[in-house]
Design a protein around this motif. Structure first.
Motif, PDB file in Angstrom:
ATOM      1  N   GLN A 118      40.816 -13.463  -0.407  1.00 56.93           N
ATOM      2  CA  GLN A 118      40.318 -12.395   0.365  1.00 56.93           C
ATOM      3  C   GLN A 118      39.560 -11.455  -0.661  1.00 56.93           C
ATOM      4  O   GLN A 118      40.056 -11.312  -1.751  1.00 56.93           O
ATOM      5  N   PHE A 119      38.490 -10.769  -0.032  1.00 51.52           N
ATOM      6  CA  PHE A 119      37.671  -9.740  -0.948  1.00 51.52           C
ATOM      7  C   PHE A 119      37.042  -9.001   0.166  1.00 51.52           C
ATOM      8  O   PHE A 119      35.981  -9.428   0.656  1.00 51.52           O
ATOM      9  N   ASP A 120      37.626  -7.990   0.412  1.00 52.76           N
ATOM     10  CA  ASP A 120      37.175  -6.931   1.422  1.00 52.76           C
ATOM     11  C   ASP A 120      36.837  -5.682   0.707  1.00 52.76           C
ATOM     12  O   ASP A 120      37.408  -5.069  -0.409  1.00 52.76           O
ATOM     13  N   ILE A 121      35.965  -4.946   1.329  1.00 59.96           N
ATOM     14  CA  ILE A 121      35.263  -3.683   0.463  1.00 59.96           C
ATOM     15  C   ILE A 121      35.423  -2.738   1.870  1.00 59.96           C
ATOM     16  O   ILE A 121      34.619  -3.226   2.809  1.00 59.96           O
ATOM     17  N   ASP A 122      35.971  -1.738   2.112  1.00 59.08           N
ATOM     18  CA  ASP A 122      35.947  -0.805   3.039  1.00 59.08           C
ATOM     19  C   ASP A 122      35.038   0.242   2.814  1.00 59.08           C
ATOM     20  O   ASP A 122      34.855   1.170   1.987  1.00 59.08           O
ATOM     21  N   ILE A 123      33.723  -0.023   3.265  1.00 59.07           N
ATOM     22  CA  ILE A 123      32.532   0.863   3.225  1.00 59.07           C
ATOM     23  C   ILE A 123      32.696   2.269   3.659  1.00 59.07           C
ATOM     24  O   ILE A 123      32.039   3.162   3.429  1.00 59.07           O
ATOM     25  N   ALA A 124      33.555   2.412   4.724  1.00 62.51           N
ATOM     26  CA  ALA A 124      33.832   3.677   5.295  1.00 62.51           C
ATOM     27  C   ALA A 124      34.552   4.708   4.262  1.00 62.51           C
ATOM     28  O   ALA A 124      34.504   5.769   4.470  1.00 62.51           O
ATOM     29  N   LYS A 125      35.359   4.124   3.628  1.00 62.87           N
ATOM     30  CA  LYS A 125      35.922   4.757   2.434  1.00 62.87           C
ATOM     31  C   LYS A 125      34.992   5.078   1.043  1.00 62.87           C
ATOM     32  O   LYS A 125      35.332   5.883   0.592  1.00 62.87           O
ATOM     33  N   CYS A 126      34.344   4.061   0.818  1.00 58.79           N
ATOM     34  CA  CYS A 126      33.647   3.993  -0.288  1.00 58.79           C
ATOM     35  C   CYS A 126      32.774   5.662  -0.518  1.00 58.79           C
ATOM     36  O   CYS A 126      32.071   5.795   0.090  1.00 58.79           O
ATOM     37  N   MET A 127      32.863   5.844  -1.779  1.00 63.09           N
ATOM     38  CA  MET A 127      32.161   7.209  -2.047  1.00 63.09           C
ATOM     39  C   MET A 127      31.095   6.943  -3.067  1.00 63.09           C
ATOM     40  O   MET A 127      30.402   7.973  -3.416  1.00 63.09           O
ATOM     41  N   TYR A 128      30.732   5.523  -3.454  1.00 60.87           N
ATOM     42  CA  TYR A 128      29.761   5.107  -4.204  1.00 60.87           C
ATOM     43  C   TYR A 128      29.490   5.901  -5.541  1.00 60.87           C
ATOM     44  O   TYR A 128      28.346   6.016  -5.981  1.00 60.87           O
ATOM     45  N   GLY A 152      28.452  -8.739 -13.106  1.00 63.87           N
ATOM     46  CA  GLY A 152      27.669  -8.075 -12.100  1.00 63.87           C
ATOM     47  C   GLY A 152      27.960  -8.803 -10.976  1.00 63.87           C
ATOM     48  O   GLY A 152      27.007  -8.524  -9.990  1.00 63.87           O
ATOM     49  N   SER A 153      28.933  -9.218 -10.663  1.00 65.43           N
ATOM     50  CA  SER A 153      29.044  -9.765  -9.331  1.00 65.43           C
ATOM     51  C   SER A 153      29.468  -8.820  -8.309  1.00 65.43           C
ATOM     52  O   SER A 153      28.622  -8.935  -7.231  1.00 65.43           O
ATOM     53  N   ILE A 154      29.948  -7.805  -8.321  1.00 64.39           N
ATOM     54  CA  ILE A 154      30.210  -6.555  -7.368  1.00 64.39           C
ATOM     55  C   ILE A 154      28.969  -5.475  -7.913  1.00 64.39           C
ATOM     56  O   ILE A 154      28.901  -5.245  -9.166  1.00 64.39           O
ATOM     57  N   HIS A 155      28.100  -5.258  -7.233  1.00 67.99           N
ATOM     58  CA  HIS A 155      27.034  -4.313  -7.285  1.00 67.99           C
ATOM     59  C   HIS A 155      26.453  -3.716  -6.101  1.00 67.99           C
ATOM     60  O   HIS A 155      26.637  -4.113  -4.958  1.00 67.99           O
ATOM     61  N   HIS A 156      25.975  -2.400  -6.506  1.00 65.70           N
ATOM     62  CA  HIS A 156      25.485  -1.679  -5.280  1.00 65.70           C
ATOM     63  C   HIS A 156      24.054  -2.150  -5.104  1.00 65.70           C
ATOM     64  O   HIS A 156      23.228  -3.068  -5.910  1.00 65.70           O
ATOM     65  N   THR A 157      23.392  -2.033  -3.632  1.00 70.03           N
ATOM     66  CA  THR A 157      22.201  -2.500  -3.179  1.00 70.03           C
ATOM     67  C   THR A 157      21.588  -1.334  -2.997  1.00 70.03           C
ATOM     68  O   THR A 157      22.032  -0.102  -3.253  1.00 70.03           O
ATOM     69  N   THR A 158      20.246  -1.472  -2.603  1.00 71.89           N
ATOM     70  CA  THR A 158      19.450  -0.159  -2.066  1.00 71.89           C
ATOM     71  C   THR A 158      19.589  -0.063  -0.528  1.00 71.89           C
ATOM     72  O   THR A 158      18.948   0.776  -0.014  1.00 71.89           O
ATOM     73  N   GLU A 159      20.677  -0.729  -0.011  1.00 69.83           N
ATOM     74  CA  GLU A 159      20.921  -0.719   1.526  1.00 69.83           C
ATOM     75  C   GLU A 159      21.631   0.833   1.671  1.00 69.83           C
ATOM     76  O   GLU A 159      22.518   0.748   0.885  1.00 69.83           O
ATOM     77  N   PHE A 160      21.299   1.519   2.599  1.00 71.79           N
ATOM     78  CA  PHE A 160      21.843   2.704   2.867  1.00 71.79           C
ATOM     79  C   PHE A 160      22.519   2.853   4.213  1.00 71.79           C
ATOM     80  O   PHE A 160      22.759   3.896   4.623  1.00 71.79           O
ATOM     81  N   GLU A 161      21.789   2.008   4.986  1.00 67.28           N
ATOM     82  CA  GLU A 161      22.098   2.236   6.395  1.00 67.28           C
ATOM     83  C   GLU A 161      23.105   1.444   6.902  1.00 67.28           C
ATOM     84  O   GLU A 161      23.325   0.381   7.113  1.00 67.28           O
ATOM     85  N   GLY A 162      24.325   2.339   7.193  1.00 65.30           N
ATOM     86  CA  GLY A 162      25.865   1.829   7.335  1.00 65.30           C
ATOM     87  C   GLY A 162      26.276   1.981   8.641  1.00 65.30           C
ATOM     88  O   GLY A 162      27.441   1.628   9.038  1.00 65.30           O
ATOM     89  N   ALA A 163      25.634   2.644   9.549  1.00 62.14           N
ATOM     90  CA  ALA A 163      26.138   3.130  10.889  1.00 62.14           C
ATOM     91  C   ALA A 163      26.597   2.048  11.543  1.00 62.14           C
ATOM     92  O   ALA A 163      25.971   0.941  11.670  1.00 62.14           O
ATOM     93  N   ASP A 164      27.671   1.834  12.316  1.00 64.77           N
ATOM     94  CA  ASP A 164      28.397   1.118  13.008  1.00 64.77           C
ATOM     95  C   ASP A 164      29.123   1.708  14.055  1.00 64.77           C
ATOM     96  O   ASP A 164      29.042   3.065  14.216  1.00 64.77           O
ATOM     97  N   TYR A 165      29.703   0.851  14.943  1.00 60.93           N
ATOM     98  CA  TYR A 165      30.338   1.385  16.228  1.00 60.93           C
ATOM     99  C   TYR A 165      31.852   1.683  15.864  1.00 60.93           C
ATOM    100  O   TYR A 165      32.643   2.202  16.715  1.00 60.93           O
ATOM    101  N   SER A 166      32.310   1.098  14.937  1.00 58.07           N
ATOM    102  CA  SER A 166      33.858   1.208  14.745  1.00 58.07           C
ATOM    103  C   SER A 166      34.192   1.077  13.146  1.00 58.07           C
ATOM    104  O   SER A 166      33.309   0.628  12.381  1.00 58.07           O
ATOM    105  N   LEU A 167      35.116   1.807  12.789  1.00 54.36           N
ATOM    106  CA  LEU A 167      35.514   1.972  11.330  1.00 54.36           C
ATOM    107  C   LEU A 167      35.945   0.229  10.801  1.00 54.36           C
ATOM    108  O   LEU A 167      35.654  -0.153   9.838  1.00 54.36           O
ATOM    109  N   GLU A 168      36.616  -0.551  11.748  1.00 56.40           N
ATOM    110  CA  GLU A 168      36.892  -1.465  11.281  1.00 56.40           C
ATOM    111  C   GLU A 168      35.889  -2.678  10.972  1.00 56.40           C
ATOM    112  O   GLU A 168      35.698  -3.313   9.987  1.00 56.40           O
ATOM    113  N   SER A 169      34.631  -2.435  11.888  1.00 54.35           N
ATOM    114  CA  SER A 169      33.359  -3.230  11.297  1.00 54.35           C
ATOM    115  C   SER A 169      32.786  -2.690  10.133  1.00 54.35           C
ATOM    116  O   SER A 169      31.888  -3.440   9.610  1.00 54.35           O
TER     117      SER A 169
END
Ligand code: SF4
Ligand code: SF4
Length: 188
Positions: free
Chosen positions: A97-107, A118-135
């Motif tokens: 298991q390797f989960d990251i909760d993007i809803a909680k993340c404060m970057y 350098g396995s875990i890394h930030h990307t230049t992606e910033f559009e995270g809108a979704d329909y549920s917290l679970e997703s």
């Protein structure tokens, strides 16, 4: 001033005021627009204009994750959940298991700072809108995978080498003056 001349004066004022206001508006027909038709009419994707170390949505290259759990421990708000256990037969470390909760993340970047590869890394992606917290929980492990084990010397596996190079280039951005990495940030 007589009532008639006052009346004419008011009409003149009204016309000139309307003309002045409309002149400002009309001048915008001639100017280059300041507004940007985001996101579909951009000449270049905004993401492609951001710096390499921009702290956008996190990604994980499982191929070079050692399962050290440093990122999980570094996260101050427990966004990351990793399950890494030794396989009883092969004695190799398996990531199930390797989960990251993007809803909680404060970057904040603390997790990516401590990752040795350098396995875990930030990307230049910033559009995270979704329909549920679970997703918004990013699940990086579908089937259990073997954790990366660094070899002595350069990585020769052609599948892993470019990913590791990217990871090391990412870590190099933390390099101290003179090109030295801070202690503890060498690959495991
Ligand atoms: S960027 Fe900060 S808040 Fe987000 S997962 Fe990493 S350590 Fe946690
Ligand atoms: S190698 Fe990096 S991504 Fe993997 S557990 Fe360690 S710190 Fe986290």
């Amino acid at each position: 001033m007589s009532a008639v001349s006052q009346y004419v004066h008011n009409i003149k004022d009204t016309v000139s005021t309307i003309f002045e206001g409309m002149a400002v508006t009309a001048s915008h027909f001639m100017r280059k627009p300041y507004t940007v038709q985001y996101p579909d009419r951009m000449p270049v994707r905004v993401q492609d204009t951001l710096p390499f170390r921009y702290r956008g949505i996190l990604d994980v290259d499982l191929e070079i994750c050692t399962g050290c759990l440093a990122c999980e421990r570094a996260c101050p708000i427990d966004c990351i959940v990793i399950v890494a256990e030794k396989d009883q037969q092969t004695r190799q470390l398996l990531l199930s298991q390797f989960d990251i909760d993007i809803a909680k993340c404060m970057y904040c970047g603390l997790c990516s700072e401590v990752c040795p590869t350098g396995s875990i890394h930030h990307t230049t992606e910033f559009e995270g809108a979704d329909y549920s917290l679970e997703s918004l929980i990013r699940r990086f492990v579908q089937d259990p995978v073997m954790a990366y084990k660094a070899k002595k010397g350069p990585e020769t596996d052609p599948r892993i080498a470019p990913i590791l190079n990217r990871g090391m280039a990412y870590l190099d951005q933390w390099a101290q003056p003179g090109g030295e990495k801070p202690p503890g940030e060498e690959p495991a």
